[in-house]
Write a protein that holds these residues in place. Structure first.
Motif, PDB file in Angstrom:
ATOM      1  N   SER A  59      -2.561  21.289 -32.697  1.00 14.51           N
ATOM      2  CA  SER A  59      -1.783  22.127 -31.732  1.00 14.51           C
ATOM      3  C   SER A  59      -1.819  23.378 -31.437  1.00 14.51           C
ATOM      4  O   SER A  59      -1.729  23.786 -30.300  1.00 14.51           O
ATOM      5  N   VAL A  60      -2.685  23.880 -32.385  1.00 19.71           N
ATOM      6  CA  VAL A  60      -3.069  25.168 -31.635  1.00 19.71           C
ATOM      7  C   VAL A  60      -4.395  25.627 -31.433  1.00 19.71           C
ATOM      8  O   VAL A  60      -4.266  26.576 -30.870  1.00 19.71           O
ATOM      9  N   GLY A  63      -4.118  27.561 -28.287  1.00 24.50           N
ATOM     10  CA  GLY A  63      -3.609  29.172 -28.272  1.00 24.50           C
ATOM     11  C   GLY A  63      -4.623  29.806 -28.357  1.00 24.50           C
ATOM     12  O   GLY A  63      -5.123  30.868 -28.405  1.00 24.50           O
ATOM     13  N   ALA A  64      -5.093  29.556 -29.168  1.00 26.37           N
ATOM     14  CA  ALA A  64      -6.594  29.837 -30.256  1.00 26.37           C
ATOM     15  C   ALA A  64      -7.757  30.282 -29.017  1.00 26.37           C
ATOM     16  O   ALA A  64      -8.295  31.647 -29.175  1.00 26.37           O
ATOM     17  N   ILE A  86       0.756  29.689 -28.899  1.00 25.60           N
ATOM     18  CA  ILE A  86      -0.097  28.977 -30.580  1.00 25.60           C
ATOM     19  C   ILE A  86       1.088  28.117 -31.168  1.00 25.60           C
ATOM     20  O   ILE A  86       1.828  27.374 -31.744  1.00 25.60           O
ATOM     21  N   LEU A  90       2.608  25.019 -31.830  1.00 24.70           N
ATOM     22  CA  LEU A  90       3.310  24.166 -33.424  1.00 24.70           C
ATOM     23  C   LEU A  90       4.445  23.350 -32.967  1.00 24.70           C
ATOM     24  O   LEU A  90       5.120  22.349 -33.867  1.00 24.70           O
TER      25      LEU A  90
END
Length: 143
Positions: A59-60, A63-64, A86, A90
């Motif tokens: 799930s990150v 955003g990463a 991110i 989450l």
């Protein structure tokens, strides 16, 4: 549901700061991170450690990727946008974070094109991104 509520609260607060100061307070990110930990722990208790941790790691990624773009573009894309994405991942998982990100980009691009056509902006104009993430999340929640 707890992730959705946390995400919307985070996006509302983040949008306010992004519009007003073009910065996100560290306290907001820390509070969001704490709530993300709570969501992950509850998910692990419900689904088991392997499933919960695996889902959290996946799930990150949206955003990463945005954080990486922030570094590559020398902060023309705000790192706060990536950190919020991110946290959104989450809170609600990659199944929510990716559509919110894509719809947010689309909505922001509509505004940018409109401003360019009206000659109210140029290619150097900074447009806050979090309000568009909020709008995207609310639109997807209502659909």
């Amino acid at each position: 549901m707890r992730g959705t509520i946390g995400a919307i609260i985070l996006l509302i607060a983040g949008s306010f700061f992004d519009i007003k100061w073009k910065r996100l307070p560290t306290a907001l990110l820390v509070a969001g991170g704490a709530w993300a930990v709570v969501c992950i722990i509850l998910q692990i208790l419900q689904e088991g450690a392997e499933s919960g941790l695996g889902a959290a790691l996946i799930s990150v990624f949206p955003g990463a990727a945005l954080l990486l773009l922030s570094l590559v573009t020398e902060k023309k894309i705000g790192s706060g946008d990536g950190l919020i994405l991110i946290l959104l991942g989450l809170f609600e998982g990659v199944e929510c974070a990716v559509p919110v990100f894509c719809l947010g980009l689309f909505l922001q691009s509509l505004l940018a094109v409109g401003l360019l056509i009206l000659k109210k902006a140029n290619k150097q104009t900074c447009i806050p991104f979090l309000p568009f993430l909020l709008a995207a999340r609310l639109l997807l929640l209502l659909s």
